[in-house]
Design a protein around this motif. Sequence first.
Motif, PDB file in Angstrom:
ATOM      1  N   ILE A  94       0.841  -1.189   0.000  1.00 31.41           N
ATOM      2  CA  ILE A  94       0.000   0.000   0.000  1.00 31.41           C
ATOM      3  C   ILE A  94       0.884   1.251   0.000  1.00 31.41           C
ATOM      4  O   ILE A  94       0.671   2.184  -0.740  1.00 31.41           O
ATOM      5  CB  ILE A  94      -0.950  -0.007   1.216  1.00 31.41           C
ATOM      6  N   ASP A  95       1.906   1.232   0.851  1.00 28.80           N
ATOM      7  CA  ASP A  95       2.802   2.374   0.930  1.00 28.80           C
ATOM      8  C   ASP A  95       4.218   1.838   0.820  1.00 28.80           C
ATOM      9  O   ASP A  95       4.717   1.200   1.739  1.00 28.80           O
ATOM     10  CB  ASP A  95       2.594   3.093   2.268  1.00 28.80           C
ATOM     11  N   ILE A  96       4.889   2.060  -0.316  1.00 26.52           N
ATOM     12  CA  ILE A  96       6.177   1.391  -0.493  1.00 26.52           C
ATOM     13  C   ILE A  96       7.285   2.041   0.315  1.00 26.52           C
ATOM     14  O   ILE A  96       8.320   1.443   0.538  1.00 26.52           O
ATOM     15  CB  ILE A  96       6.609   1.288  -1.979  1.00 26.52           C
ATOM     16  N   SER A  97       7.087   3.272   0.767  1.00 26.60           N
ATOM     17  CA  SER A  97       8.147   3.853   1.589  1.00 26.60           C
ATOM     18  C   SER A  97       7.861   3.657   3.079  1.00 26.60           C
ATOM     19  O   SER A  97       8.298   4.427   3.913  1.00 26.60           O
ATOM     20  CB  SER A  97       8.340   5.327   1.270  1.00 26.60           C
ATOM     21  N   LEU A  98       7.157   2.569   3.376  1.00 29.75           N
ATOM     22  CA  LEU A  98       6.801   2.257   4.763  1.00 29.75           C
ATOM     23  C   LEU A  98       8.029   2.174   5.669  1.00 29.75           C
ATOM     24  O   LEU A  98       8.964   1.451   5.381  1.00 29.75           O
ATOM     25  CB  LEU A  98       6.075   0.905   4.793  1.00 29.75           C
ATOM     26  N   GLY A  99       7.961   2.938   6.750  1.00 26.56           N
ATOM     27  CA  GLY A  99       9.008   2.825   7.760  1.00 26.56           C
ATOM     28  C   GLY A  99      10.382   3.278   7.314  1.00 26.56           C
ATOM     29  O   GLY A  99      11.374   2.974   7.941  1.00 26.56           O
ATOM     30  N   MET A 100      10.468   4.009   6.203  1.00 28.44           N
ATOM     31  CA  MET A 100      11.776   4.486   5.755  1.00 28.44           C
ATOM     32  C   MET A 100      12.220   5.650   6.616  1.00 28.44           C
ATOM     33  O   MET A 100      11.442   6.537   6.923  1.00 28.44           O
ATOM     34  CB  MET A 100      11.691   4.948   4.308  1.00 28.44           C
ATOM     35  N   ASP A 101      13.490   5.616   6.977  1.00 26.47           N
ATOM     36  CA  ASP A 101      14.026   6.677   7.800  1.00 26.47           C
ATOM     37  C   ASP A 101      14.987   7.512   6.960  1.00 26.47           C
ATOM     38  O   ASP A 101      15.933   6.990   6.387  1.00 26.47           O
ATOM     39  CB  ASP A 101      14.756   6.069   9.000  1.00 26.47           C
ATOM     40  N   MET A 102      14.736   8.817   6.898  1.00 25.90           N
ATOM     41  CA  MET A 102      15.532   9.680   6.035  1.00 25.90           C
ATOM     42  C   MET A 102      16.981   9.790   6.482  1.00 25.90           C
ATOM     43  O   MET A 102      17.870   9.988   5.677  1.00 25.90           O
ATOM     44  CB  MET A 102      14.927  11.088   5.996  1.00 25.90           C
ATOM     45  N   GLU A 103      17.216   9.665   7.772  1.00 28.95           N
ATOM     46  CA  GLU A 103      18.571   9.819   8.296  1.00 28.95           C
ATOM     47  C   GLU A 103      19.408   8.568   8.084  1.00 28.95           C
ATOM     48  O   GLU A 103      20.626   8.620   8.019  1.00 28.95           O
ATOM     49  CB  GLU A 103      18.534  10.149   9.792  1.00 28.95           C
ATOM     50  N   ILE A 143      17.160  -0.970   4.129  1.00 29.29           N
ATOM     51  CA  ILE A 143      16.871  -2.311   3.611  1.00 29.29           C
ATOM     52  C   ILE A 143      16.753  -3.294   4.780  1.00 29.29           C
ATOM     53  O   ILE A 143      15.817  -4.065   4.882  1.00 29.29           O
ATOM     54  CB  ILE A 143      17.986  -2.780   2.654  1.00 29.29           C
ATOM     55  N   ARG A 144      17.742  -3.218   5.675  1.00 32.05           N
ATOM     56  CA  ARG A 144      17.762  -4.150   6.805  1.00 32.05           C
ATOM     57  C   ARG A 144      16.564  -3.947   7.719  1.00 32.05           C
ATOM     58  O   ARG A 144      15.909  -4.905   8.127  1.00 32.05           O
ATOM     59  CB  ARG A 144      19.050  -3.953   7.611  1.00 32.05           C
ATOM     60  N   MET A 145      16.274  -2.664   8.004  1.00 30.96           N
ATOM     61  CA  MET A 145      15.162  -2.354   8.900  1.00 30.96           C
ATOM     62  C   MET A 145      13.864  -2.958   8.383  1.00 30.96           C
ATOM     63  O   MET A 145      13.107  -3.600   9.102  1.00 30.96           O
ATOM     64  CB  MET A 145      14.965  -0.833   8.967  1.00 30.96           C
ATOM     65  N   ARG A 146      13.606  -2.716   7.099  1.00 30.87           N
ATOM     66  CA  ARG A 146      12.346  -3.188   6.523  1.00 30.87           C
ATOM     67  C   ARG A 146      12.292  -4.710   6.497  1.00 30.87           C
ATOM     68  O   ARG A 146      11.285  -5.329   6.851  1.00 30.87           O
ATOM     69  CB  ARG A 146      12.181  -2.636   5.116  1.00 30.87           C
ATOM     70  N   ALA A 147      13.420  -5.310   6.096  1.00 30.07           N
ATOM     71  CA  ALA A 147      13.443  -6.766   6.016  1.00 30.07           C
ATOM     72  C   ALA A 147      13.203  -7.389   7.388  1.00 30.07           C
ATOM     73  O   ALA A 147      12.464  -8.366   7.522  1.00 30.07           O
ATOM     74  CB  ALA A 147      14.771  -7.240   5.443  1.00 30.07           C
ATOM     75  N   ILE A 148      13.801  -6.790   8.413  1.00 28.58           N
ATOM     76  CA  ILE A 148      13.606  -7.284   9.778  1.00 28.58           C
ATOM     77  C   ILE A 148      12.135  -7.143  10.178  1.00 28.58           C
ATOM     78  O   ILE A 148      11.523  -8.044  10.743  1.00 28.58           O
ATOM     79  CB  ILE A 148      14.474  -6.458  10.761  1.00 28.58           C
ATOM     80  N   MET A 149      11.564  -5.987   9.824  1.00 29.92           N
ATOM     81  CA  MET A 149      10.171  -5.741  10.190  1.00 29.92           C
ATOM     82  C   MET A 149       9.250  -6.769   9.538  1.00 29.92           C
ATOM     83  O   MET A 149       8.274  -7.199  10.111  1.00 29.92           O
ATOM     84  CB  MET A 149       9.782  -4.324   9.779  1.00 29.92           C
ATOM     85  N   MET A 150       9.601  -7.166   8.309  1.00 25.26           N
ATOM     86  CA  MET A 150       8.779  -8.144   7.617  1.00 25.26           C
ATOM     87  C   MET A 150       9.045  -9.564   8.099  1.00 25.26           C
ATOM     88  O   MET A 150       8.477 -10.515   7.568  1.00 25.26           O
ATOM     89  CB  MET A 150       9.038  -8.094   6.103  1.00 25.26           C
ATOM     90  N   PHE A 175      10.671   0.684  -3.723  1.00 28.13           N
ATOM     91  CA  PHE A 175      10.081  -0.319  -4.595  1.00 28.13           C
ATOM     92  C   PHE A 175      10.833  -1.642  -4.495  1.00 28.13           C
ATOM     93  O   PHE A 175      10.241  -2.708  -4.324  1.00 28.13           O
ATOM     94  CB  PHE A 175      10.094   0.193  -6.035  1.00 28.13           C
ATOM     95  N   ALA A 176      12.161  -1.548  -4.594  1.00 28.64           N
ATOM     96  CA  ALA A 176      12.967  -2.772  -4.573  1.00 28.64           C
ATOM     97  C   ALA A 176      12.817  -3.503  -3.242  1.00 28.64           C
ATOM     98  O   ALA A 176      12.668  -4.724  -3.207  1.00 28.64           O
ATOM     99  CB  ALA A 176      14.431  -2.430  -4.817  1.00 28.64           C
ATOM    100  N   VAL A 177      12.838  -2.736  -2.144  1.00 30.98           N
ATOM    101  CA  VAL A 177      12.728  -3.371  -0.834  1.00 30.98           C
ATOM    102  C   VAL A 177      11.358  -4.025  -0.669  1.00 30.98           C
ATOM    103  O   VAL A 177      11.233  -5.140  -0.173  1.00 30.98           O
ATOM    104  CB  VAL A 177      12.969  -2.340   0.286  1.00 30.98           C
ATOM    105  N   SER A 178      10.317  -3.329  -1.127  1.00 27.74           N
ATOM    106  CA  SER A 178       8.958  -3.857  -0.971  1.00 27.74           C
ATOM    107  C   SER A 178       8.762  -5.144  -1.744  1.00 27.74           C
ATOM    108  O   SER A 178       7.981  -6.004  -1.351  1.00 27.74           O
ATOM    109  CB  SER A 178       7.921  -2.853  -1.467  1.00 27.74           C
ATOM    110  N   THR A 179       9.437  -5.273  -2.879  1.00 29.06           N
ATOM    111  CA  THR A 179       9.195  -6.429  -3.738  1.00 29.06           C
ATOM    112  C   THR A 179      10.276  -7.491  -3.584  1.00 29.06           C
ATOM    113  O   THR A 179      10.569  -8.219  -4.509  1.00 29.06           O
ATOM    114  CB  THR A 179       9.133  -5.983  -5.207  1.00 29.06           C
ATOM    115  N   THR A 180      10.879  -7.545  -2.393  1.00 26.69           N
ATOM    116  CA  THR A 180      11.937  -8.530  -2.187  1.00 26.69           C
ATOM    117  C   THR A 180      11.475  -9.705  -1.331  1.00 26.69           C
ATOM    118  O   THR A 180      11.655 -10.851  -1.679  1.00 26.69           O
ATOM    119  CB  THR A 180      13.153  -7.876  -1.504  1.00 26.69           C
ATOM    120  N   VAL A 181      10.867  -9.360  -0.193  1.00 21.69           N
ATOM    121  CA  VAL A 181      10.456 -10.407   0.746  1.00 21.69           C
ATOM    122  C   VAL A 181       9.307 -11.200   0.119  1.00 21.69           C
ATOM    123  O   VAL A 181       8.254 -10.638  -0.172  1.00 21.69           O
ATOM    124  CB  VAL A 181       9.996  -9.783   2.078  1.00 21.69           C
ATOM    125  N   PRO A 182       9.489 -12.494  -0.135  1.00 24.21           N
ATOM    126  CA  PRO A 182       8.428 -13.265  -0.778  1.00 24.21           C
ATOM    127  C   PRO A 182       7.245 -13.487   0.164  1.00 24.21           C
ATOM    128  O   PRO A 182       7.410 -13.529   1.381  1.00 24.21           O
ATOM    129  CB  PRO A 182       9.104 -14.596  -1.119  1.00 24.21           C
TER     130      PRO A 182
END
Lengths: 265, 225
Positions: free
Chosen positions: B95-104, B111-118, B159-166
Motif C-alpha cells: 500500500i505504501d512502499i516507503s513504509l518505515g523508511m528513515d531519512m537519516e 533495507i535491513r530495517m524493513r526486512a527485519i520488520m517483515m 520499490f525494490a525493498v517492498s518487492t523482495t520479501v516473498p
Amino acid sequence: MTLHSTLKLGLEELKEGFTCHERWLYMAIQDIKLRYRRSVIGPWWVTISTGFMVLMLGFLWSHIFGSDLENFFPFFAVGMVLWGWMSGQILDAAGGYFQFGGVIKQIRLPFPIFTLRLNVRQLIILAHNTIIIALVLLLIGKGLSWINLIAIPSLILIQLNLTLLSIVVTIFCTRYQDMTQVVTVGTTIIFFFTPILWQVEILKDRTYLVEMNLIYHWIETIRAPLLGHLPSVSNYLWSLASLAVLSLLATYFLGRYRSRIAYWL
Amino acid sequence: MASILLQNVSVEIPVFSNDSRSIKNSLLKNFSKEKASIQSVTALHEVNLNLKDGDRLGVMGPNGAGKSTLLRTIAGVYQQSIGHIDVKGSIVSLIDISLGMDMEATGYENIRMRAIMMGMKLKQIKIIEEEIADFTELGKFLELPVRTYSTGMHMRLGFAVSTTVPADIILMDEWLSVGDSDFLIKAEKRLHDYIQKSSILVIASHSEDLISKLTNQTLRLEHKA
C-alpha cells in the motif's frame, strides 16, 4: 467477548511480541545508532550530562541535608541513574503508538514489539550510564563487592514490570490523548515522593509514606545491592506482586483493545 | 496453501471527535443524562470473498467505496465488526512502499530495517542486500543517508525493498510505477515476477485495463448512502 477469551487473545499477543526478539532488539539498536549518528561520542552524551548533574546536585543536596558525602552521594547517584531509566520508559510509553502509526496501519505486528523497542532503547542508555555508578562506587562509596551482582536479576524483574506497565500506559494514552499530560505530571510527582533526592531516615516515624510507594520498592530492589546490602523481603514481595497484577492488566488490555488500536491512530 | 475467506464481513470505522479523545469528557459523560455515543462510518457492508491458490482479484469502485479498507481488513490491520474472516498464508501489503523508511538512515540500513520488520532473519538479509544494490543501480549511494537521494532514487529503493520479501498473499493499492523510462521497464518486469511467485493477489485499482490484464476475477464496491 468473555473474560477468558480476552485473556487468551492478550496472552497470545504478548507471547508473539516477546518471541520475535530479533526484531525489537535490532530496531532499538538501530534507533540509538541513528539518534546519535551525527555526534562522535554518541550516547555517551547522555552519560556525560547525567554524570555532571549527579556530580553537581550530589554535592549540593548532601550539603543541604547535612549528611556525609560517603553515605549520601552513592545513594543519590545510583537513584538518579535508575530513575532516568525508569521514567524514560514511562514517558516513552505516554507518547502512545502514534509514532508507529504508519506501520501499524499497514502490517499486522504484535503490539508488544513497539513497546519493547522503546524499552530496549532506555536499557541501552542505562548500560552506558552504569559507568557513572561504577565510578561513584569506586571513588566515593564503599567500592565494588559481590553483592552488587544481585542487582542484575533485580534489574530483570523490574524491567519486566516496566514493560508491562508501558504496554498498559501506551494503550491508554493512545485512546485518550490528554492522558499524556497526566502521565508526565504524575511521573514528576512520583519523583519527589520517592526517596531519590532524600533518604528514608528523614521521614522518622512516617516511613509508611515510602512503604506504600511501589516505585520505592522497585528502585530499592536494584539500588540496595549496588550500595552493598541486600534488598528487603518486602521490596521483593511488592515487586513480585506488582508483576502479577501488571501481567494480568497488560494481558487484559492487549486482548481487549488490540483490534481497536489501529482505529485510534 | 494460501486462502482468504470473508463471510458477511462488515467494517465500522469509529470517527473520533476531539471530545471523545479526552478522558475528562469520557468520565463526565457517565454523569450526564445524554448518552453520547461515538459515531461510526460503515466502510464495508456484508462482503463475501473466497480466494484460493492462483486467484488474482481486482477490486474496483469509486473513491471512498472501501477498497483500501478491504485491503487493510484482509491484512488484519482492521478488525471486522460483524462476520468471519480466515486468512492463511504470509501477507505483504504494497500500500505504501516507503513504509518505515528513515531519512537519516543509509540505504543499507533501510533495507535491513524493513526486512527485519517483515520477519526476515539477519542471516538472510546479506543476500537481499546485494540483490537490491544490483537492481536499483544505486551503488555507492546505498551507503549514504536516504535524505540525500532524489525522489526517483528514493522510489527505486522503496520499490525494490517492498518487492523482495516473498509472500503467499500480495495486497496492492494501485499499480506501482517508478522512475524514468529505462527503469520503468525493469521495474515492471520485477513486479510481474514478484506477483508470479505469490499464490494470491488482491489489487485495488481504477483502471479497467489493468484489472482485465492482471486478474481473473473482479469485485465491485459501490457507495451506499
